[in-house]
Write a protein that holds these residues in place. Structure first.
Motif, PDB file in Angstrom:
ATOM      1  N   THR A  17     -39.048  -8.556  52.873  1.00  0.00           N
ATOM      2  CA  THR A  17     -38.605  -7.551  51.902  1.00  0.00           C
ATOM      3  C   THR A  17     -37.978  -6.355  52.609  1.00  0.00           C
ATOM      4  O   THR A  17     -36.867  -5.921  52.286  1.00  0.00           O
ATOM      5  CB  THR A  17     -39.803  -7.067  51.059  1.00  0.00           C
ATOM      6  OG1 THR A  17     -40.490  -8.201  50.541  1.00  0.00           O
ATOM      7  CG2 THR A  17     -39.333  -6.166  49.933  1.00  0.00           C
ATOM      8  N   TYR A  51     -34.374  -9.634  42.364  1.00  0.00           N
ATOM      9  CA  TYR A  51     -35.040 -10.901  42.061  1.00  0.00           C
ATOM     10  C   TYR A  51     -34.021 -12.012  41.816  1.00  0.00           C
ATOM     11  O   TYR A  51     -34.103 -13.092  42.391  1.00  0.00           O
ATOM     12  CB  TYR A  51     -35.918 -10.711  40.823  1.00  0.00           C
ATOM     13  CG  TYR A  51     -36.555 -11.982  40.328  1.00  0.00           C
ATOM     14  CD1 TYR A  51     -37.624 -12.553  41.021  1.00  0.00           C
ATOM     15  CD2 TYR A  51     -36.084 -12.609  39.187  1.00  0.00           C
ATOM     16  CE1 TYR A  51     -38.202 -13.731  40.577  1.00  0.00           C
ATOM     17  CE2 TYR A  51     -36.658 -13.790  38.736  1.00  0.00           C
ATOM     18  CZ  TYR A  51     -37.720 -14.346  39.433  1.00  0.00           C
ATOM     19  OH  TYR A  51     -38.289 -15.511  38.997  1.00  0.00           O
ATOM     20  N   ASN A 109     -32.782 -15.440  44.355  1.00  0.00           N
ATOM     21  CA  ASN A 109     -32.947 -16.749  43.732  1.00  0.00           C
ATOM     22  C   ASN A 109     -31.675 -17.562  43.804  1.00  0.00           C
ATOM     23  O   ASN A 109     -31.702 -18.762  44.055  1.00  0.00           O
ATOM     24  CB  ASN A 109     -33.379 -16.587  42.277  1.00  0.00           C
ATOM     25  CG  ASN A 109     -34.885 -16.625  42.149  1.00  0.00           C
ATOM     26  OD1 ASN A 109     -35.545 -17.382  42.855  1.00  0.00           O
ATOM     27  ND2 ASN A 109     -35.424 -15.796  41.283  1.00  0.00           N
ATOM     28  N   ASP A 131     -35.951 -20.722  47.063  1.00  0.00           N
ATOM     29  CA  ASP A 131     -37.408 -20.605  47.129  1.00  0.00           C
ATOM     30  C   ASP A 131     -37.993 -20.454  48.523  1.00  0.00           C
ATOM     31  O   ASP A 131     -39.053 -19.867  48.692  1.00  0.00           O
ATOM     32  CB  ASP A 131     -38.041 -21.865  46.527  1.00  0.00           C
ATOM     33  CG  ASP A 131     -38.052 -21.771  45.023  1.00  0.00           C
ATOM     34  OD1 ASP A 131     -37.688 -20.679  44.520  1.00  0.00           O
ATOM     35  OD2 ASP A 131     -38.406 -22.765  44.374  1.00  0.00           O
ATOM     36  N   GLN A 139     -39.174 -15.819  50.589  1.00  0.00           N
ATOM     37  CA  GLN A 139     -39.880 -15.022  49.599  1.00  0.00           C
ATOM     38  C   GLN A 139     -39.872 -13.543  49.965  1.00  0.00           C
ATOM     39  O   GLN A 139     -40.032 -13.171  51.131  1.00  0.00           O
ATOM     40  CB  GLN A 139     -41.338 -15.496  49.489  1.00  0.00           C
ATOM     41  CG  GLN A 139     -41.478 -16.870  48.840  1.00  0.00           C
ATOM     42  CD  GLN A 139     -41.047 -16.855  47.383  1.00  0.00           C
ATOM     43  OE1 GLN A 139     -41.325 -15.903  46.664  1.00  0.00           O
ATOM     44  NE2 GLN A 139     -40.351 -17.897  46.956  1.00  0.00           N
ATOM     45  N   THR A 197     -39.572 -11.536  44.593  1.00  0.00           N
ATOM     46  CA  THR A 197     -39.504 -12.934  44.147  1.00  0.00           C
ATOM     47  C   THR A 197     -40.916 -13.499  44.006  1.00  0.00           C
ATOM     48  O   THR A 197     -41.189 -14.292  43.109  1.00  0.00           O
ATOM     49  CB  THR A 197     -38.695 -13.802  45.123  1.00  0.00           C
ATOM     50  OG1 THR A 197     -39.279 -13.711  46.425  1.00  0.00           O
ATOM     51  CG2 THR A 197     -37.251 -13.354  45.199  1.00  0.00           C
ATOM     52  N   GLY A 210     -42.325 -12.396  40.735  1.00  0.00           N
ATOM     53  CA  GLY A 210     -41.754 -13.177  39.651  1.00  0.00           C
ATOM     54  C   GLY A 210     -42.376 -14.562  39.584  1.00  0.00           C
ATOM     55  O   GLY A 210     -42.778 -15.024  38.510  1.00  0.00           O
ATOM     56  N   ARG A 211     -42.468 -15.229  40.736  1.00  0.00           N
ATOM     57  CA  ARG A 211     -43.049 -16.577  40.758  1.00  0.00           C
ATOM     58  C   ARG A 211     -44.497 -16.570  40.287  1.00  0.00           C
ATOM     59  O   ARG A 211     -44.920 -17.445  39.530  1.00  0.00           O
ATOM     60  CB  ARG A 211     -42.993 -17.139  42.178  1.00  0.00           C
ATOM     61  CG  ARG A 211     -41.693 -17.860  42.498  1.00  0.00           C
ATOM     62  CD  ARG A 211     -41.493 -17.967  44.002  1.00  0.00           C
ATOM     63  NE  ARG A 211     -42.604 -18.656  44.658  1.00  0.00           N
ATOM     64  CZ  ARG A 211     -42.664 -19.972  44.796  1.00  0.00           C
ATOM     65  NH1 ARG A 211     -41.704 -20.722  44.325  1.00  0.00           N
ATOM     66  NH2 ARG A 211     -43.686 -20.524  45.399  1.00  0.00           N
TER      67      ARG A 211
END
Ligand SMILES: Nc1ncnc2c1ncn2[C@@H]1O[C@H](COP(=O)(O)OP(=O)(O)OP(=O)(O)O)[C@@H](O)[C@H]1O
Ligand SMILES: [Mg+2]
Lengths: 356, 278
Positions: free
Chosen positions: B64, B218, B222, B227, B230, B234, B237-238
């Protein structure tokens, strides 16, 4: 004589349809102090910007110290400027502003601090060295701007109304200090001012500017006593002005018919020419019998301390003005007084084209 | 610079905004925090302790921060010169640049990311240019790489770097640069000692905008990386959408919030300090 250190020749600049500089020639000697005097909008700032390299003239040349600098960028000209709106760096302290130019030129560190101290002292701002620019009054900012421009020891210093925000006492002190510094360092300077007293007292020479031209370039005494144009006569100092017509001319003498009476002067005009007669107020005697004599009714008297300024009713297109140490006895509004002056003190110009 | 003690009634004008923020952000955030900490019944820090003691969490936090920093830097490098040009431009040129910057904002993120998918493919424009000029030996795929993500995200966020810098640059008195020039400062010196310091408040604002948006994006990751990669956003969200793990989702959301708030507050403080001198 010592001309040619700075020489501006044929400088012209237009913005759109407006001609702001209309072929300006100016030549000055090393160490000389010239004032640019002229009404608002006549192109003073534009001329300074061209000399400083902040603007390129459409036509003409600028040479400094023997080199053509017309297209040289400002940072390689060694010409510093005190801007009309000061343009101090708001993110720097007073001392850092003064140090800026020396740092930019890569001056040795141990040379910068003493210079800053010296020039802040000169403008009486030492106590404010650490202050933020935003915490200064207009006059204080002006003084910092002067110190900042002087600190780099420029070849040529341009000052755009640097003292306009100062009170009279401080202004006079700064005038004397500035002159002294410039003389000590031998700096050449162009000084823009609206204040004719400032120009008369400080300058080696004065350039009277009008509508993008230099109308007259001369010593303060020349400008005052022999103004070259009606504009110079009217803009610098006070004067009596009478429109008239030449009726006789012989041997370099003319006789002029005016609404106030006949006037004789040394000049060359052909009979029939429309002219403007000018006389400086201190040349006019009250109640004496000099060669040129008119009678006029007192309209107003303005007390000015050491002198009284007397305004008289004048014919259309003219003005009559005299000075006396004290108001003449029993004179009041409407009193008719005898005014007279010598032929030598009579200035004559072709009548200004009113349409121009 | 008013001294504390006297209340300035103009501040009341902020009340509607504060109420609105409290309603749409404050309350849901409290709910989130509550869900994360109250999951076991009694309030506890256990979810956070659990999160931070998992090595994978640190990879996600690292992802991040790294992506947000890189996107912010890229936006700064592209945005600052653009802002300079925009501030210098006049009339039509300025209007055109401004339109070019603002108009793309009306194109949805999905559309933009889709465009980048095409550009970043192995047979995409970037790959073709790079092989064409001989910088790459063979075609490469930027799509589904971190580099591709950074490039695509920077493209989306760059207006938020340009506009605050531009609005500060525009207010700088051009005489200051001229004064510096007549004092002997070269164009480069003028830039670093006059324009740059005076535009710092705009830079700081732009950094705060772009960093917080890049840290919390986000949709773009994606679409551009998928996937395998991360970030806190994300993962949040997952957790909510696919794993139905509200506790994990709330925890990552709170960590992300703390991270972005820290950066925004730090830059605001920095801006205030720098702004105090401008
Ligand atoms: N960048 C510009 N674009 C258009 N017109 C200009 C520009 N700069 C100056 N002018 C015009 O040129 C004329 C001369 O301006 P300048 O600033 O040289 O006057 P000035 O003699 O310094 O006046 P003041 O005493 O009021 O400072 C003015 O009419 C002004 O409106
Ligand atoms: Mg001016």
């Amino acid at each position: 004589m010592k001309s040619g250190f700075l020489s501006v020749s044929g400088a012209a600049k237009t913005f759109g349809a407006a001609t702001v500089l209309d072929g300006v020639d100016l030549s000055m000697g090393r160490g000389e102090f010239i004032s640019l005097l002229g009404p608002s909008g006549c192109g003073k700032t534009t001329l300074l910007r061209i000399v400083a390299g902040l603007m390129t003239p459409d036509q003409g040349k600028v040479a400094l110290d023997g080199e053509d600098i017309t297209r040289r960028p400002p940072h390689r000209r060694d010409v510093s400027v005190v801007f009309q709106n000061y343009a101090l760096f708001p993110h720097l302290s007073v001392a850092e502003n003064v140090a800026f130019g020396l740092k930019a030129r890569g001056a040795a560190k141990d040379a910068i601090a003493p210079a800053v101290t010296k020039y802040l002292g000169l403008v009486q701002m030492s106590a404010f060295a650490g202050r933020s620019i935003k915490a200064l009054s207009g006059g204080q900012q002006q003084r910092v701007a002067v110190a900042r421009a002087l600190a780099v020891g420029p070849k040529l210093l341009l000052l755009d109304e640097p003292f306009s925000a100062l009170d009279r006492k401080l202004r006079e002190a700064m005038q004397i200090d500035l002159k002294r510094i410039l003389r000590e360092v031998g700096t050449t300077a162009i000084f823009v001012t609206h204040d004719q007293d400032e120009a008369l007292t400080m300058s080696d020479r004065i350039a009277v500017m009008h509508r993008g031209r230099i109308e007259q370039l001369g010593t303060p005494a020349e400008i005052y006593h022999s103004p070259a144009t009606p504009f110079a006569l009217g803009f610098v100092g006070l004067s009596t002005q009478l429109p008239g017509k030449v009726v006789r001319a012989a041997d370099g003498m003319v006789e002029i018919e005016t609404a106030a009476g006949p006037i004789r002067a040394r000049a060359n005009f052909i009979p029939g020419s429309a002219v403007l007669v000018g006389v400086r107020p201190e040349r006019i005697a009250i109640g004496e019998a000099k060669a040129n004599r008119i009678e006029a009714a007192l309209a107003d008297a303005a007390f000015q301390g050491a002198r009284v300024q007397l305004h008289f009713a004048a014919p259309a297109g003219g003005q009559i003005l005299a000075e006396a140490p004290i108001l003449p006895a029993q004179a009041g509004p409407g009193t008719r007084l005898d005014l007279s002056w010598d032929v030598e003190d009579t200035l004559v110009y072709p009548a200004p084209d009113l349409a121009a | 610079m008013s001294k504390a003690g006297r209340f300035d009634p103009v501040l009341l004008l902020a009340v509607p905004a504060v109420l609105y923020l409290a309603l749409v952000y404050g309350i849901p955030l409290l709910v989130l925090l509550g869900r994360s900490m109250l999951a076991g019944g009694a309030p506890s820090l256990a979810p956070f302790i659990g999160f931070f003691s998992d090595g994978f969490s640190w990879i996600v936090i690292g992802n991040t921060i790294r992506i947000a920093v890189l996107v912010t830097l890229l936006c700064l490098v592209i945005g600052y010169p653009t802002a300079l040009a925009l501030a210098r431009a006049k009339g039509l040129a300025q209007a055109l640049i401004l339109v070019a910057i603002i108009l793309p904002l009306s194109v949805g993120v999905v559309v933009k990311a889709f465009a980048w998918q095409i550009v970043l493919r192995r047979d995409g424009v970037v790959s073709q240019i790079m092989t064409g000029i001989g910088l790459w030996d063979e075609p490469q795929r930027l799509l589904f790489t971190e580099a591709g993500l950074v490039i695509g995200a920077a493209n989306v966020f760059v207006p938020f770097m340009i506009l605050p810098i531009y609005s500060v640059l525009k207010l700088i008195d051009p005489r200051l640069g001229e004064a510096a020039a007549t004092l002997g400062a070269s164009p480069v010196y003028r830039f670093f000692k006059v324009a740059l310091p005076l535009s710092l408040p705009g830079i700081v604002t732009g950094i705060a905008f772009v960093f917080s948006m890049a840290a919390s994006m986000y949709v773009i990751p994606n679409l551009l990386i998928g996937d395998r990669f991360q970030t806190l956003a994300t993962m949040t969200g997952r957790s909510f959408l696919f794993m139905r793990n509200e506790q994990l989702g709330s925890t990552t959301a709170v960590v992300l919030l703390v991270l972005t708030v820290a950066v925004v507050v730090a830059s605001a403080a920095l801006s205030k300090r720098l702004g105090g001198a401008s």
